[in-house]
Design a protein around this motif. Structure first.
Motif, PDB file in Angstrom:
ATOM      1  N   GLU A  89       0.820  -1.218   0.000  1.00  0.00           N
ATOM      2  CA  GLU A  89       0.000   0.000   0.000  1.00  0.00           C
ATOM      3  C   GLU A  89       0.853   1.267   0.000  1.00  0.00           C
ATOM      4  O   GLU A  89       0.434   2.298  -0.525  1.00  0.00           O
ATOM      5  CB  GLU A  89      -0.960  -0.013   1.195  1.00  0.00           C
ATOM      6  CG  GLU A  89      -2.056  -1.057   1.039  1.00  0.00           C
ATOM      7  CD  GLU A  89      -2.911  -1.258   2.286  1.00  0.00           C
ATOM      8  OE1 GLU A  89      -2.580  -0.692   3.347  1.00  0.00           O
ATOM      9  OE2 GLU A  89      -3.906  -2.004   2.177  1.00  0.00           O
ATOM     10  N   GLN A  90       2.052   1.199   0.568  1.00  0.00           N
ATOM     11  CA  GLN A  90       2.951   2.352   0.575  1.00  0.00           C
ATOM     12  C   GLN A  90       3.735   2.473  -0.738  1.00  0.00           C
ATOM     13  O   GLN A  90       4.443   3.454  -0.942  1.00  0.00           O
ATOM     14  CB  GLN A  90       3.945   2.249   1.742  1.00  0.00           C
ATOM     15  CG  GLN A  90       3.291   2.321   3.101  1.00  0.00           C
ATOM     16  CD  GLN A  90       2.562   3.636   3.323  1.00  0.00           C
ATOM     17  OE1 GLN A  90       3.097   4.700   3.056  1.00  0.00           O
ATOM     18  NE2 GLN A  90       1.331   3.560   3.784  1.00  0.00           N
ATOM     19  N   GLY A  91       3.627   1.468  -1.599  1.00  0.00           N
ATOM     20  CA  GLY A  91       4.360   1.484  -2.862  1.00  0.00           C
ATOM     21  C   GLY A  91       5.804   1.047  -2.726  1.00  0.00           C
ATOM     22  O   GLY A  91       6.628   1.304  -3.599  1.00  0.00           O
ATOM     23  N   TRP A  92       6.129   0.348  -1.626  1.00  0.00           N
ATOM     24  CA  TRP A  92       7.495  -0.107  -1.392  1.00  0.00           C
ATOM     25  C   TRP A  92       7.791  -1.450  -2.036  1.00  0.00           C
ATOM     26  O   TRP A  92       8.955  -1.819  -2.189  1.00  0.00           O
ATOM     27  CB  TRP A  92       7.783  -0.217   0.103  1.00  0.00           C
ATOM     28  CG  TRP A  92       7.662   1.072   0.842  1.00  0.00           C
ATOM     29  CD1 TRP A  92       7.838   2.334   0.341  1.00  0.00           C
ATOM     30  CD2 TRP A  92       7.336   1.228   2.212  1.00  0.00           C
ATOM     31  NE1 TRP A  92       7.643   3.259   1.323  1.00  0.00           N
ATOM     32  CE2 TRP A  92       7.325   2.612   2.495  1.00  0.00           C
ATOM     33  CE3 TRP A  92       7.041   0.342   3.245  1.00  0.00           C
ATOM     34  CZ2 TRP A  92       7.060   3.114   3.748  1.00  0.00           C
ATOM     35  CZ3 TRP A  92       6.763   0.859   4.496  1.00  0.00           C
ATOM     36  CH2 TRP A  92       6.779   2.225   4.743  1.00  0.00           C
ATOM     37  N   CYS A  93       6.766  -2.221  -2.378  1.00  0.00           N
ATOM     38  CA  CYS A  93       6.995  -3.551  -2.938  1.00  0.00           C
ATOM     39  C   CYS A  93       5.784  -3.979  -3.758  1.00  0.00           C
ATOM     40  O   CYS A  93       4.708  -3.398  -3.648  1.00  0.00           O
ATOM     41  CB  CYS A  93       7.260  -4.576  -1.832  1.00  0.00           C
ATOM     42  SG  CYS A  93       5.849  -4.909  -0.749  1.00  0.00           S
TER      43      CYS A  93
END
Length: 84
Positions: free
Chosen positions: A16-20
């Motif tokens: 959701e944070q766009g980290w993976c």
């Protein structure tokens, strides 16, 4: 410090944070790349794609790390696995 999250909570937060991205199999699904990375590679470039291996259990982790020295020295270089 907060209590550790279970894996699905940890993964969902990172996604959701766009980290993976979601877990995929590099053998069956291929390594996730963008079109620009594919073109760069096809043109002789060497895009570096950082991969985080997901282990089924501690035995698999130990077996992979015994067979893959970069998994050992990259962890050491980041200070992972130490009880500082």
């Amino acid at each position: 410090m907060t209590a550790p999250a279970d894996f699905e909570t940890w993964l969902r937060h990172g996604y959701e944070q766009g980290w993976c991205g979601p877990p995929v199999c590099s053998i069956h699904d291929g390594v996730p790349t963008s079109e620009a990375e594919d073109i760069d590679y096809d043109d002789g470039g060497e895009p570096c794609l950082h991969i985080i291996r997901l282990y089924e259990d501690s035995e698999t982790k130990a077996a992979v790390e015994a067979n893959h020295s970069p998994s050992q020295w990259r962890a050491t270089n980041r200070g992972l696995g130490r009880d500082d």
